[in-house]
Design a protein around this motif. Structure first.
Motif, PDB file in Angstrom:
ATOM      1  N   UNK A 115       0.835  -1.212   0.000  1.00  0.00           N
ATOM      2  CA  UNK A 115       0.000   0.000   0.000  1.00  0.00           C
ATOM      3  C   UNK A 115       0.869   1.261   0.000  1.00  0.00           C
ATOM      4  N   UNK A 116       1.927   1.267   0.806  1.00  0.00           N
ATOM      5  CA  UNK A 116       2.803   2.442   0.884  1.00  0.00           C
ATOM      6  C   UNK A 116       3.483   2.727  -0.453  1.00  0.00           C
ATOM      7  N   UNK A 117       3.775   1.684  -1.207  1.00  0.00           N
ATOM      8  CA  UNK A 117       4.422   1.846  -2.512  1.00  0.00           C
ATOM      9  C   UNK A 117       3.417   1.999  -3.649  1.00  0.00           C
ATOM     10  N   UNK A 118       2.134   2.097  -3.294  1.00  0.00           N
ATOM     11  CA  UNK A 118       1.048   2.291  -4.272  1.00  0.00           C
ATOM     12  C   UNK A 118       1.034   1.238  -5.372  1.00  0.00           C
ATOM     13  N   UNK A 119       1.241  -0.004  -4.973  1.00  0.00           N
ATOM     14  CA  UNK A 119       1.218  -1.107  -5.937  1.00  0.00           C
ATOM     15  C   UNK A 119      -0.237  -1.410  -6.284  1.00  0.00           C
ATOM     16  N   UNK A 120      -0.495  -1.609  -7.565  1.00  0.00           N
ATOM     17  CA  UNK A 120      -1.840  -1.920  -8.044  1.00  0.00           C
ATOM     18  C   UNK A 120      -1.813  -3.247  -8.799  1.00  0.00           C
ATOM     19  N   UNK A 121      -2.861  -4.032  -8.608  1.00  0.00           N
ATOM     20  CA  UNK A 121      -3.014  -5.280  -9.351  1.00  0.00           C
ATOM     21  C   UNK A 121      -4.370  -5.277 -10.039  1.00  0.00           C
ATOM     22  N   UNK A 122      -4.347  -5.418 -11.346  1.00  0.00           N
ATOM     23  CA  UNK A 122      -5.580  -5.503 -12.115  1.00  0.00           C
ATOM     24  C   UNK A 122      -6.103  -6.935 -12.174  1.00  0.00           C
ATOM     25  N   UNK A 123      -5.266  -7.893 -11.787  1.00  0.00           N
ATOM     26  CA  UNK A 123      -5.640  -9.308 -11.826  1.00  0.00           C
ATOM     27  C   UNK A 123      -6.011  -9.786 -10.424  1.00  0.00           C
ATOM     28  N   UNK A 124      -7.052 -10.601 -10.310  1.00  0.00           N
ATOM     29  CA  UNK A 124      -7.457 -11.081  -8.988  1.00  0.00           C
ATOM     30  C   UNK A 124      -6.665 -12.291  -8.505  1.00  0.00           C
ATOM     31  N   UNK A 125      -5.899 -12.926  -9.357  1.00  0.00           N
ATOM     32  CA  UNK A 125      -5.158 -14.119  -8.952  1.00  0.00           C
ATOM     33  C   UNK A 125      -4.020 -14.341  -9.928  1.00  0.00           C
ATOM     34  N   UNK A 126      -3.070 -15.168  -9.533  1.00  0.00           N
ATOM     35  CA  UNK A 126      -1.993 -15.519 -10.446  1.00  0.00           C
ATOM     36  C   UNK A 126      -0.607 -15.290  -9.899  1.00  0.00           C
ATOM     37  N   UNK A 127      -0.494 -14.517  -8.828  1.00  0.00           N
ATOM     38  CA  UNK A 127       0.816 -14.285  -8.240  1.00  0.00           C
ATOM     39  C   UNK A 127       1.763 -13.588  -9.189  1.00  0.00           C
ATOM     40  N   UNK A 128       2.989 -14.026  -9.174  1.00  0.00           N
ATOM     41  CA  UNK A 128       4.028 -13.394  -9.989  1.00  0.00           C
ATOM     42  C   UNK A 128       3.812 -13.651 -11.481  1.00  0.00           C
ATOM     43  N   UNK A 129       2.979 -14.622 -11.806  1.00  0.00           N
ATOM     44  CA  UNK A 129       2.747 -14.960 -13.212  1.00  0.00           C
ATOM     45  C   UNK A 129       1.820 -13.964 -13.920  1.00  0.00           C
ATOM     46  N   UNK A 130       1.230 -13.045 -13.179  1.00  0.00           N
ATOM     47  CA  UNK A 130       0.442 -11.970 -13.792  1.00  0.00           C
ATOM     48  C   UNK A 130       1.178 -10.637 -13.625  1.00  0.00           C
ATOM     49  N   UNK A 131       2.496 -10.699 -13.720  1.00  0.00           N
ATOM     50  CA  UNK A 131       3.338  -9.511 -13.556  1.00  0.00           C
ATOM     51  C   UNK A 131       2.931  -8.376 -14.483  1.00  0.00           C
TER      52      UNK A 131
END
Length: 177
Positions: A115-131
């Motif tokens: 949260x502090x680094x303002x990371x956003x994920x558009x994918x709900x699952x997948x871990x590092x494989x949805x980089x």
């Protein structure tokens, strides 16, 4: 949310945090990126327990883990990278009073950093494989590595210095004999 993801490793509390994050994606927009921030924190923190147990049992201090746990640690690398928190269940089942608190600590650190680094994920699952759906990926990786290290070192510290009653009794019995 990061702590919730690591509380029961795929159980009801974990599912509540994940459902909250995925439900929020429906209301996300360019004007409201908060759901993307929440999803990134949840996914990143959910990856921590299996990765931390893999790191601790296969790299950092193998002697603290049974041969079966070391074998499970090998599989936990892929499970953690895939955002499958359940990869840490064999470790938690064998030693819940050390594994769960260590995982929760690392998950909280990961969620906060994400949260502090303002990371956003558009994918709900997948871990590092949805980089490709994570922005900035460097922030995601920093949060993930930090939380994994915190959890791994915490579980090692707890295993070394917080002896269970049964092992203390066993060592006393050995001394008495």
């Amino acid at each position: 949310l990061g702590l919730m993801m690591c509380f029961d490793l795929g159980g009801p509390v974990n599912k509540v945090a994940y459902a909250f994050a995925t439900a929020g994606l429906a209301s996300a927009s360019t004007d409201n990126p908060t759901p993307y921030l929440i999803m990134a924190a949840v996914m990143c923190a959910g990856m921590v327990p299996p990765l931390a147990m893999a790191l601790a049992s296969t790299v950092l201090d193998r002697r603290l883990f049974t041969p079966v746990e070391r074998e499970n640690g090998v599989a936990a690398w892929l499970l953690g990278a895939s955002f499958i928190s359940e990869g840490a269940i064999p470790f938690a089942a064998a030693d819940p009073l050390r594994v769960i608190p260590a995982s929760m600590l690392g998950g909280a650190v990961t969620g906060a950093l994400s949260m502090a680094l303002s990371v956003q994920s558009l994918a709900p699952h997948g871990g590092i494989f949805v980089f490709f759906a994570i922005d900035p990926i460097w922030g995601f990786l920093i949060a993930l590595v930090a939380g994994t290290l915190v959890s791994a070192f915490a579980v090692i510290g707890l295993k070394r210095f917080a002896r269970s009653k049964s092992s203390s009794e066993a060592s006393l019995a050995a001394v008495a004999a």
